[in-house]
Design an enzyme around this catalytic site. Structure first.
Site, PDB file in Angstrom:
ATOM      1  N   ASP C 307      68.179   6.000  -3.415  1.00  0.00           N
ATOM      2  CA  ASP C 307      67.507   6.746  -2.353  1.00  0.00           C
ATOM      3  C   ASP C 307      68.563   7.425  -1.520  1.00  0.00           C
ATOM      4  O   ASP C 307      69.648   6.880  -1.319  1.00  0.00           O
ATOM      5  CB  ASP C 307      66.740   5.767  -1.456  1.00  0.00           C
ATOM      6  CG  ASP C 307      65.385   5.464  -2.043  1.00  0.00           C
ATOM      7  OD1 ASP C 307      64.835   6.354  -2.708  1.00  0.00           O
ATOM      8  OD2 ASP C 307      64.900   4.338  -1.839  1.00  0.00           O
ATOM      9  N   ASP C 344      67.678  10.154  26.368  1.00  0.00           N
ATOM     10  CA  ASP C 344      67.084  10.179  25.029  1.00  0.00           C
ATOM     11  C   ASP C 344      67.570   8.961  24.242  1.00  0.00           C
ATOM     12  O   ASP C 344      68.760   8.804  23.997  1.00  0.00           O
ATOM     13  CB  ASP C 344      67.527  11.489  24.335  1.00  0.00           C
ATOM     14  CG  ASP C 344      66.794  11.704  23.031  1.00  0.00           C
ATOM     15  OD1 ASP C 344      66.152  10.738  22.564  1.00  0.00           O
ATOM     16  OD2 ASP C 344      66.881  12.814  22.485  1.00  0.00           O
ATOM     17  N   GLN C 379      53.488  17.874  19.567  1.00  0.00           N
ATOM     18  CA  GLN C 379      52.963  19.181  19.975  1.00  0.00           C
ATOM     19  C   GLN C 379      54.099  20.090  20.455  1.00  0.00           C
ATOM     20  O   GLN C 379      54.265  21.195  19.963  1.00  0.00           O
ATOM     21  CB  GLN C 379      51.927  19.042  21.099  1.00  0.00           C
ATOM     22  CG  GLN C 379      50.525  18.731  20.598  1.00  0.00           C
ATOM     23  CD  GLN C 379      50.380  17.247  20.301  1.00  0.00           C
ATOM     24  OE1 GLN C 379      50.905  16.416  21.049  1.00  0.00           O
ATOM     25  NE2 GLN C 379      49.676  16.908  19.225  1.00  0.00           N
ATOM     26  N   MET C 382      59.949  19.335  21.336  1.00  0.00           N
ATOM     27  CA  MET C 382      61.207  19.411  22.080  1.00  0.00           C
ATOM     28  C   MET C 382      61.259  18.285  23.091  1.00  0.00           C
ATOM     29  O   MET C 382      60.245  17.668  23.415  1.00  0.00           O
ATOM     30  CB  MET C 382      61.366  20.766  22.769  1.00  0.00           C
ATOM     31  CG  MET C 382      60.253  21.112  23.731  1.00  0.00           C
ATOM     32  SD  MET C 382      60.575  22.684  24.526  1.00  0.00           S
ATOM     33  CE  MET C 382      59.203  23.639  24.049  1.00  0.00           C
ATOM     34  N   SER C 383      62.457  18.006  23.586  1.00  0.00           N
ATOM     35  CA  SER C 383      62.589  16.997  24.626  1.00  0.00           C
ATOM     36  C   SER C 383      63.632  17.496  25.606  1.00  0.00           C
ATOM     37  O   SER C 383      64.314  18.490  25.342  1.00  0.00           O
ATOM     38  CB  SER C 383      63.027  15.662  24.018  1.00  0.00           C
ATOM     39  OG  SER C 383      64.321  15.790  23.447  1.00  0.00           O
ATOM     40  N   ASP C 518      62.790  -0.910  -1.441  1.00  0.00           N
ATOM     41  CA  ASP C 518      62.314  -1.951  -0.524  1.00  0.00           C
ATOM     42  C   ASP C 518      60.819  -1.883  -0.256  1.00  0.00           C
ATOM     43  O   ASP C 518      60.167  -2.885  -0.130  1.00  0.00           O
ATOM     44  CB  ASP C 518      63.104  -1.932   0.783  1.00  0.00           C
ATOM     45  CG  ASP C 518      63.190  -0.527   1.376  1.00  0.00           C
ATOM     46  OD1 ASP C 518      62.498   0.370   0.847  1.00  0.00           O
ATOM     47  OD2 ASP C 518      63.937  -0.344   2.343  1.00  0.00           O
TER      48      ASP C 518
END
Lengths: 558, 209, 686
Positions: C307, C344, C379, C382-383, C518
């Site tokens: 993976d 953040d 929606q 962004m932050s 997993d």
């Protein structure tokens, strides 16, 4: 001069094997070939008469059954003919029926491509029998070649089918053995080999005595005898007899025909595999073993016999006892090496009278069975040791071993183990039993260590389906006829069946793609390792027996 | 079962093809094109067959060259050899080939060589032990070896010359005349055909029988 | 790996136990499983018999009784050495198992019936299908799936990892293992294992070697060894009458000595030890192999399916660069990016702070303490942060920020398009940074490859293993990562079922495939793969389907598993070659020795110049015995393995074990002979 003779003849074999190998490849693969326009008609006629559908493919079991049944039928026919030879005509010299146990031995001997002879042709076989034996000299080696073809298809091919036994048998006879034999026979007659149905001639000599001159349809038998790994002579003295091998030229032709097809089989393998390098590796190993044995034999024979030196006989000519003058010591040594390496069994000198070291190399070749070996079967043995080597090497590089892109697993190893185990079993145990059975041990004609060598040699020859003998020993007794007969039978068919089984199981395996982590089997490292395995597993097994026979004899010779 | 039937038929087919057609056909062709060789390369003396060019003969006459040791006396015999002795055995019991198969270590071999050597030295005075060519005192493989080495012929010349009165030079010439070299100068050994050489001597001596 | 290797392979405790076990294993019923050593044991019994009744075969030899006694003693020791090797290997496994067993104390379980009533029963009485309750401090009675609840579980008993792991119903982390301890809250668990067959039980059995079955390669090798043994048995049985015929008298005990020297006792004695030790090496590496076959299959792996996320990369997109647009500088972009990320908590946000630190962009965090953090939502995409003065600092997807700026009447710098497109093409994610209506630049978020992986993939390529990366990313991103990591192939936009197709495709081409996984949806692929390595943190279904479980949940361990598998085969092959090659020297020691008395000329074969026949035979036999314990360390640790081409490995091992196998015994036997001969003279055994 001696070395030059040996080198030229060996080179001729090796060089000629290249075109012949390509031709054998075409016989096996059915690829178009220049003989097709004629031979297809002959073959189709044979198929039609015998009800053979040439498209019908066989799996390994069907192939093995067809092979064994055909051989069985022929054995029964031959046994009957031998027992009734006095009644079947073409018997100008009035020879009586062959004794029961000897007939058993002879029938098996000829169907197994061994040609061990406990009878003498001059006094033991009618011309009719000699002609029928000639036929067996075609069918038996063609059977071996067919088995090899099936084996190769299995380990290389992608389908589960191994081909069609009857088709293989027919093609090897009509396209290879028969046409070449016809040419060879004519050359032999031209050189002085008799080919007649008239009885033996008696002449009055210039000294006023009489001499019997044996005749018969010799050349037709002689040609295929040498070409196809048979070795059963028309006369007792085999290729030492001036009527079987009259000139140095016939001697060269004979030696080349001893080795040609078996050597070419390796080349054919390269064509089938589309990997010539792989074939050359096996070729190199087999050639090395052959050259080694010829070299040692020649060295020892040219040194002569220390006992006779002590008596005062000049040994600068080498060991001439049992050899013919027209063949040099070198060419006789080469003949001995070739006939035992290629499992032919023809002799142009009496092996019993070889120096012990020379006699040991003859035995060594038959014990290893891998210096090219018999028609078809020898190559199978070589590949079998290759499989064993691959197994060890594969483990050593950390992968489940693969050979020719197929995984080697328990089943294959089991079959290989059986085949490899069989040889010492069939040689050493009968030798041991015969040595302690007073009646059997009394058959030896030479005292001391050489007596052991005689028994050892003859069982080795039987188990290797070679057919040459330390001929001083009296093997025409019920005990030896039956015992050697059984050994030849088991030694021939059990490995063939085991190897067809391997081929069958390899055929049904998915090929493993090659990567850098794959251990390649077409390089020098593999060749050297293979040689090591052959020598250690194959030869060390017989070391104690050889030590008590030829080694002891050589060391005490003075 | 079908396979079994096929096995039987194909066996018969090959017995006929390889066991009858092939050898009989070869016999026909050989008789036609190589008649002499196909019938044993018979050597003729005064038009009469006296042996085969390819087979040796047992010579005992001191006027002739002697060949190699043979275990079967070159299938050469006299009438007396065919008369059974007390045990019903005959000195000559039919055509055969091969050697006595003596091993190098067999004391019988040394004994035979010693006896032959003594006999040879008696018949050829002046010859030293180690001058005797090995081929003369060793048994050939077939018991029918037609040849001896040129040295083995030369060493017999003085004795033959004495017995026949033919000059040494003449005999030397005969030997050289009957010496065959190596094939292509490489293969085999130089050799002298004993029967042919002796036939030349016989002609010279005008022997008839 | 290295830290495990340095550990001494044996300690006093294991040693004592192993010595005891070597005697227990003398039981013929047990010995017959090892045919080679069984033959040695039979030989020992015969020579022992001849020690007490030396006249059985009417042998007239000086001091034959003493000689027989010495031979039988050496044979006895040989068998013991072989048993010891096996016992040591088992002992090491057992020591590990012991510590596991400690966790399997008899505990109580809280069984829930249909009405939700709790019934206290013994843990061993919990049946498959039962629902149990495990609360803080409880030990989970058996393997199962969480059906309700959420809790931290301490799995240190199994994994050795002390930090508790979160277990939650309905997630990929819903499987619990018997023997582990609930550290917080509670879980309702549906038991999925039969008592005695839990993961822990199986693990104990495996490391103890109790449930060890011979692997296919081991079976094939045993076949070779047995047939070699039979060949030499034939040789020796035939030798006796042959010698008699030639008037050579060989004492029976000498024949047995010769037989034992020739049969492959070295590998025969070490074979099962090698197998056990191979499993053990895997276990020490914190990987549980469900069978020896699985470990062996590792060595054959041709293709490895990995993976991307979690295995090759950390899976988080981390800030790699600040790229200014318009007339702005890098510092300004970094500064605003940093401010927007102060509160953040996402990995992306943290990485921005890290990057800023690295680039020496500094602000005073306390100045922004009371600012309002605007969280990321699907929606807005962004932050950012709203400063008290009303300035809105944002970072987010390019089109969202563009819209945000345009709405406020700002303009979009011309070069923004180019920068974001370039980042996307390179497989990265652009985060555009703005304040109110001004766009400053772009944060380059990049998926980062785990350190060391590039070298490891290079190593894999060296040994011929192809790597295929599977990722849900778009082809562009996938290609970038694939190129950087150095994997051979990649499958982009890969759904779990695609993995099976990849595996099947590779298998159809004849390749052996290994993969890690997993999640529950990995289970079918794990089952389809030839080697499936499941993460211990994964679901029960994944663990059931795999044939190996990594307790550390480190997907890259598959690479080491492959190397251990190869090493296992190499060790077996090398020691077999060594064992067979030894025969050459043994022959040259013994054959002249037994024949020289009757045939003095045989001296010529005594190329080692051994002092006397008896000394030669006993030296060879002693060498044959002591080589077994001397090779135990190699059997345990495995032959050194370095990734290189098959040809190079073969050449190297052939030189060491093949050629060495021929030479070493010549030297060894000669040395033993030098020491032994004076001793034998004293004993009047010449």
């Amino acid at each position: 001069m001696g070395i030059l003779q040996i080198v030229i003849i060996l080179l001729l074999i090796f060089v000629l094997s290249i075109p012949v190998g390509k031709y054998i490849y075409k016989i096996i693969s059915g690829e178009r070939c220049f003989v097709d326009p004629v031979m297809n008609r002959v073959d189709n006629l044979i198929y039609k008469i015998s009800g053979i559908k040439k498209e019908q493919e066989m799996n390994w079991k069907q192939y093995a059954v067809a092979l064994v049944l055909t051989n069985l039928v022929l054995t029964v026919i031959l046994f009957a003919i031998l027992r009734l030879q006095n009644l079947l005509g073409l018997n100008p010299n009035g020879i009586g029926p062959m004794e029961q146990s000897l007939s058993f031995n002879t029938a098996i001997s000829f169907i197994t491509n061994t040609n061990f002879q406990s009878y003498s042709g001059e006094s033991g076989a009618s011309y009719f029998v000699q002609m029928i034996l000639t036929c067996f000299m075609f069918v038996a080696p063609a059977t071996g070649l067919a088995a090899a073809a099936a084996f190769l298809r299995g380990i290389i091919g992608k389908s589960k089918s191994l081909g069609n036994f009857f088709v293989d048998l027919t093609r090897f006879i009509t396209r290879l053995l028969l046409p070449v034999s016809i040419v060879l026979a004519l050359v032999l007659v031209f050189q002085g080999v008799p080919q007649t149905l008239s009885h033996n001639q008696t002449v009055a000599t210039i000294e006023g005595k009489m001499q019997d001159i044996p005749l018969g349809p010799v050349a037709s038998l002689e040609a295929v005898k040498n070409l196809a790994s048979n070795g059963g002579g028309f006369y007792g003295a085999n290729s030492a007899h001036p009527f079987e091998n009259p000139t140095p030229l016939t001697n060269i032709i004979t030696i080349i025909s001893l080795g040609l097809i078996a050597t070419a089989t390796v080349v054919a393998f390269g064509h089938m595999l589309k990997n010539k390098k792989q074939a050359w590796v096996l070729f190199g190993v087999a050639a090395f073993l052959l050259v080694l044995s010829v070299g040692v034999t020649y060295y020892s024979e040219s040194k002569g016999n220390p006992v006779l030196e002590r008596v005062g006989l000049n040994q600068s000519m080498g060991n001439m006892e049992g050899k013919e003058l027209r063949f040099s010591v070198a060419e006789s040594s080469l003949f001995t090496g070739a006939t035992t390496a290629y499992q032919v069994g023809a002799v142009n000198s009496m092996h019993d009278s070889l120096t012990p070291a020379g006699g040991m190399m003859a035995m060594w070749n038959m014990m290893l069975q891998t210096a090219f070996g018999g028609k078809g079967t020898g190559f199978i043995y070589l590949l079998m040791f290759a499989i064993l080597t691959v197994f060890l090497c594969g483990l050593m590089v950390g992968r489940t071993p693969e050979f020719l892109g197929k995984k080697i697993e328990g089943r294959e190893i089991k079959m290989v183990a059986i085949a490899i185990l069989l040889h010492p079993l069939l040689i050493l145990i009968p030798t041991a039993i015969s040595l302690i059975t007073p009646g059997a041990a009394a058959s030896t004609s030479n005292p001391g260590f050489h007596g052991l060598s005689q028994i050892l040699y003859n069982f080795t020859s039987a188990s290797a389906n070679n057919g040459s003998a330390f001929a001083g020993m009296m093997t025409n007794t019920v005990y030896y006829n039956v015992l050697i007969g059984i050994i030849m039978l088991v030694a021939r068919y059990l490995p063939i069946i085991a190897m067809l089984a391997v081929a069958g199981s390899m055929a049904s395996k998915k090929p493993v793609p090659e990567s850098i982590g794959t251990f390649r089997t077409d390089n020098t490292i593999f060749a050297v390792t293979l040689l090591g395995v052959i020598i250690i597993v194959g030869a060390l097994t017989f070391f104690p027996a050889l030590a008590l026979g030829p080694i002891a004899e050589q060391l005490t010779l003075r | 079962m079908k396979t079994f039937l096929r096995a039987i038929i194909i066996s018969l087919v090959f017995i006929i093809l390889c066991g009858l057609i092939y050898p009989l056909g070869m016999t026909g062709i050989s008789q036609l094109f190589f008649n002499k060789q196909a019938n044993g390369s018979i050597a003729k003396y005064n038009g009469k067959p006296v042996g085969s060019e390819l087979l040796g003969q047992a010579f005992t006459d001191m006027r002739f060259f002697h060949g190699r040791v043979s275990a079967n006396n070159y299938n050469t015999y006299t009438k007396a050899d065919k008369i059974p002795d007390k045990n019903g055995k005959t000195a000559y019991d039919g055509v055969s080939s091969g050697s006595a198969n003596l091993a190098p270590s067999n004391p019988d071999l040394a004994e035979r060589v010693e006896n032959d050597m003594d006999a040879f030295l008696k018949l050829h005075p002046g010859v030293k032990k180690d001058e005797i060519p090995t081929d003369l005192l060793t048994s050939s493989g077939s018991g029918l070896d037609p040849d001896i080495s040129p040295e083995a012929a030369k060493i017999q010349i003085p004795a033959i010359s004495q017995a026949t009165g033919i000059s040494l030079v003449q005999l030397e010439k005969i030997v050289v005349h009957n010496t065959k070299g190596r094939t292509l100068g490489i293969f085999g050994e130089p050799r002298v055909n004993v029967l042919e050489t002796n036939m030349e001597i016989a002609k010279l001596l005008n022997i008839t029988f | 790996m290295s830290k495990h290797e340095k550990k001494s392979f044996i300690n006093k405790e294991i040693m004592l136990k192993a010595i005891k076990d070597s005697f227990v294993k003398l039981n013929p019923k047990y010995m017959i499983k090892n045919p080679v050593m069984f033959v040695v044991e039979i030989g020992f019994l015969i020579t022992l018999f001849l020690t007490f009744l030396p006249n059985t075969f009417k042998e007239q030899d000086t001091n034959i009784q003493l000689y027989n006694a010495i031979v039988s003693a050496i044979l006895f020791i040989t068998v013991l050495f072989a048993n010891f090797a096996e016992a040591v290997a088992e002992g090491r496994g057992k020591a590990q198992a012991e510590s596991l067993k400690k966790t399997r104390k008899d505990t109580k379980a809280k069984l829930l019936d249909k009405n939700g009533n709790i019934k206290i029963i013994n843990a061993s009485d919990v049946k498959k299908g039962d629902i149990v309750l495990a609360e803080m401090g409880d030990i989970i009675p058996n393997d199962g799936e969480v059906v309700e609840g959420l809790a931290f579980v301490d799995e240190s008993a199994i994994t050795g990892e002390s930090a508790p792991v979160l277990k939650q119903a309905g997630s990929d982390f819903n499987s619990v293992t018997g023997g582990t301890k609930v550290k917080s809250d509670w879980l309702k668990i549906k038991i999925t294992a039969v008592p005695g067959e839990s993961f822990l039980d199986r693990m104990i059995n495996l490391v103890e070697g109790a449930s060890r079955q011979k692997t296919p390669n081991e079976i094939a090798l045993t076949m070779v060894l047995v047939s070699l043994t039979m060949i030499f048995l034939i040789v020796i049985v035939a030798l006796y009458p042959m010698a008699q015929y030639s008037h050579v008298k060989i004492p029976v005990s000498t024949l047995i000595a010769l037989l034992v020297c020739l049969i492959p006792t070295t590998i025969g004695g070490l074979l099962s030890a090698i197998g056990i030790a191979g499993m053990d090496r895997v276990t020490r590496f914190n990987v549980i192999a469900m069978s020896g076959k699985a470990v062996e299959a590792c060595g054959d792996v041709d293709t490895m399916i990995l993976d991307k996320t979690g295995t090759i990369t950390f899976g988080n997109r981390l800030a790699a660069d600040f790229i200014p647009v318009g007339k702005n500088s890098m510092e300004i972009v970094g500064r605003f990016a940093l401010i927007s990320s102060l509160k953040d908590d996402t990995p992306e946000g943290k990485s921005v702070i890290e990057l800023a630190k690295k680039l020496n962009i500094e602000i005073k965090p306390e100045e922004y303490e009371n600012n309002k953090y605007i969280e990321f939502s699907s929606q807005s995409r962004m932050s950012g942060i709203n400063l008290p003065n009303g300035v809105q600092i944002r970072k987010g997807a390019s089109d969202s920020i563009r819209k945000f700026v345009l709405e406020q009447g700002g303009t979009v710098p011309n070069d923004l398009e180019g920068v974001t497109a370039k980042i996307s093409r390179a497989g990265g994610t652009p985060l555009v940074v703005c304040a109110d209506k001004e766009i400053f630049g772009v944060i380059y978020l990049k998926d980062t490859i785990k350190p060391g992986l590039v070298e490891r993939f290079a190593r894999l390529r060296q040994i011929g293993i192809k790597t295929i990366m599977c990722t849900g990313d778009n082809p562009l991103t996938a290609e970038t990562i694939a190129r950087e990591a150095g994997v051979d192939e990649f499958v982009a936009e890969c759904k779990p079922e695609d993995k099976i197709d990849v595996i099947k495709r590779e298998q159809a081409a004849g390749r052996l495939v290994a993969m890690t996984g997993d999640g529950t949806n990995d289970a079918p692929a794990l089952a389809q793969a030839d080697v499936g390595l499941a993460m211990n943190s994964g679901t029960q279904a994944a663990k059931e389907a795999a044939n190996m479980v990594d307790l550390d949940s480190d997907p890259t361990k598959i690479i080491e598993a492959v190397e251990i598998g190869k090493q296992l085969l190499i060790t077996r092959g090398s020691l077999t070659t060594f064992s067979i090659a030894n025969d050459v020297a043994k022959y040259f020691a013994i054959i002249p020795a037994i024949f020289t008395l009757a045939i003095p000329q045989m001296k010529l074969l005594n190329i080692m110049g051994l002092a006397s026949p008896k000394s030669a035979i006993l030296s060879a036999l002693i060498f044959n015995a002591i080589i077994i314990p001397l090779l135990i360390p190699i059997a345990m640790r495995g032959v050194k393995y370095k990734p290189m081409s098959a040809k190079a490995i073969l050449a190297r091992n052939m030189a060491i074990y093949g050629l060495g196998g021929v030479i070493v015994p010549f030297v060894g036997i000669k040395l033993i002979d030098l020491g032994l001969n004076p001793l034998l003279k004293v004993l009047n055994l010449v």
